[in-house]
Design a protein around this motif. Structure first.
Motif, PDB file in Angstrom:
ATOM      1  N   PRO A 180      -1.948  -7.078  -1.833  1.00  0.00           N
ATOM      2  CA  PRO A 180      -1.144  -7.822  -3.063  1.00  0.00           C
ATOM      3  C   PRO A 180      -1.569  -7.287  -4.299  1.00  0.00           C
ATOM      4  CG  PRO A 180      -2.211  -9.604  -1.425  1.00  0.00           C
ATOM      5  CD  PRO A 180      -2.705  -7.812  -1.086  1.00  0.00           C
ATOM      6  N   ASP A 181      -2.720  -6.566  -4.608  1.00  0.00           N
ATOM      7  CA  ASP A 181      -2.952  -5.710  -5.887  1.00  0.00           C
ATOM      8  C   ASP A 181      -2.554  -4.229  -5.716  1.00  0.00           C
ATOM      9  OD1 ASP A 181      -3.950  -8.109  -6.900  1.00  0.00           O
ATOM     10  OD2 ASP A 181      -6.076  -7.913  -6.335  1.00  0.00           O
ATOM     11  N   HIS A 182      -1.678  -3.939  -4.896  1.00  0.00           N
ATOM     12  CA  HIS A 182      -1.406  -2.431  -4.636  1.00  0.00           C
ATOM     13  C   HIS A 182      -0.992  -2.053  -5.931  1.00  0.00           C
ATOM     14  CE1 HIS A 182      -0.120   1.075  -2.157  1.00  0.00           C
ATOM     15  NE2 HIS A 182       1.004   1.102  -3.099  1.00  0.00           N
ATOM     16  N   ALA A 183      -0.004  -2.635  -6.868  1.00  0.00           N
ATOM     17  CA  ALA A 183       0.356  -1.945  -7.832  1.00  0.00           C
ATOM     18  C   ALA A 183      -0.749  -1.630  -8.744  1.00  0.00           C
ATOM     19  CB  ALA A 183       1.316  -2.709  -8.714  1.00  0.00           C
TER      20      ALA A 183
ATOM     21  N   PHE B 295       8.020  -1.182 -10.774  1.00  0.00           N
ATOM     22  CA  PHE B 295       8.013  -0.357  -9.546  1.00  0.00           C
ATOM     23  C   PHE B 295       8.077  -0.862  -8.328  1.00  0.00           C
ATOM     24  CE2 PHE B 295       6.760   2.895  -6.628  1.00  0.00           C
ATOM     25  CZ  PHE B 295       7.745   3.623  -6.353  1.00  0.00           C
ATOM     26  N   TYR B 296       7.032  -1.635  -8.064  1.00  0.00           N
ATOM     27  CA  TYR B 296       7.144  -2.053  -6.539  1.00  0.00           C
ATOM     28  C   TYR B 296       7.806  -3.396  -6.531  1.00  0.00           C
ATOM     29  CZ  TYR B 296       3.533   1.221  -5.275  1.00  0.00           C
ATOM     30  OH  TYR B 296       3.005   2.372  -4.811  1.00  0.00           O
TER      31      TYR B 296
ATOM     32  N   LEU C  30       7.970   0.923   4.324  1.00  0.00           N
ATOM     33  CA  LEU C  30       6.631   1.720   4.038  1.00  0.00           C
ATOM     34  C   LEU C  30       5.781   0.744   3.512  1.00  0.00           C
ATOM     35  CD1 LEU C  30       7.788   5.306   2.952  1.00  0.00           C
ATOM     36  CD2 LEU C  30       6.862   4.543   5.081  1.00  0.00           C
ATOM     37  N   PHE C  31       6.095  -0.273   2.736  1.00  0.00           N
ATOM     38  CA  PHE C  31       5.100  -0.947   2.077  1.00  0.00           C
ATOM     39  C   PHE C  31       5.158  -2.533   2.267  1.00  0.00           C
ATOM     40  CE2 PHE C  31       6.344   2.845  -0.594  1.00  0.00           C
ATOM     41  CZ  PHE C  31       5.112   3.084  -1.122  1.00  0.00           C
ATOM     42  N   ALA C  32       5.657  -2.625   3.518  1.00  0.00           N
ATOM     43  CA  ALA C  32       5.571  -4.090   4.036  1.00  0.00           C
ATOM     44  C   ALA C  32       4.219  -4.742   3.996  1.00  0.00           C
ATOM     45  CB  ALA C  32       6.493  -4.170   5.334  1.00  0.00           C
TER      46      ALA C  32
END
Length: 253
Positions: free
Chosen positions: A143-146, A124-125, A137-139
């Motif tokens: 790194p481990d956001h997903a 998705f990301y 919004l996600f710039a």
């Protein structure tokens, strides 16, 4: 919340009339704003024993609200002939000892567990990074956001308490959204893209699971819009919400 238990002993000749009376009494009870839910059960081993369980918002609201409110008279009129048959009528406060059995899987297990959720959000990301509406919004995302978001949804859907123990729980998630300016167009795009990605990575497509998923995504993204706006609600300490089949957290304004 408080739980009231009322135990009756009703002989067999009166059982049908007793159950019919409570079926009628259930109508005003269901309209009472102090009542969360209720259930009348009959003992298998001793059929003359009944237990009525009612969950109230609080003991005070039961005694001072319902009993002095507009629905009590209609309720009591139906069950009055059986008051003398009551063997116990008390309020109980739930303890921390609670859980679910294995008769049906959690939403987390049904989805495929951590591996499936991480695969879903990773893909998705990747789409988000290429999306002109969502990418800004996600710039600055971690790194481990997903993986973090997968842990959040996993906990929401009945999995391990990873987000609570490692990433700040409800307060942590809410704080990440403060004043990020998520508007309705971005919210709708987020939901649509995430749903399309669920199809792409092969998440369960049965109507029951997808209905709960759609319900949660609407709730979660609308909460994100509130927290990301110019006047967000207070970020309070609260448990991570838990969702289940046919069960969602009650709204408290």
């Amino acid at each position: 919340m408080t739980v009231e238990y009322i135990r009756y002993r009703i002989d067999g000749a009166r059982a049908a009339a007793f159950e019919a009376a409570y079926a009628r009494a259930a109508e005003p009870l269901a309209r009472a704003e102090q009542c969360l839910d209720f259930e009348l059960s009959r003992c298998t081993e001793a059929p003359d024993h009944y237990v009525l369980r009612i969950r109230w918002t609080s003991t005070e609201e039961h005694l001072e609200g319902f009993r002095k409110g507009e629905h009590f008279a209609a309720f009591f009129a139906e069950i009055k002939p059986y008051v003398a048959d009551i063997q116990e009528m008390r309020h109980y406060e739930p303890t921390a000892v609670a859980g679910r059995g294995g008769a049906h899987p959690t939403l987390y297990d049904w989805a495929g567990g951590a591996e499936a959720l991480e695969r879903w959000f990773t893909r998705f990301y990747e789409h988000v990074d290429a999306d002109p509406l969502l990418a800004p919004l996600f710039a600055d995302k971690h790194p481990d956001h997903a993986r973090h978001v997968a842990a959040w949804l996993g906990e929401v859907f009945g999995g391990p308490r990873t987000y609570s123990t490692r990433y700040g729980g409800h307060r942590g998630m809410a704080t990440h959204h403060l004043r990020r300016g998520i508007d309705e167009a971005r919210r709708r795009r987020w939901v649509a893209l995430l749903t399309d990605t669920a199809d792409e990575v092969g998440l369960p497509a049965d109507p029951e699971f997808r209905a709960v998923l759609a319900y949660y995504l609407e709730w979660g993204t609308r909460m994100a819009v509130l927290y990301s706006g110019p006047t967000p609600p207070p970020v309070l300490e609260a448990p991570v919400p838990r969702w289940d089949w046919g069960l969602t957290p009650p709204y408290r304004g």
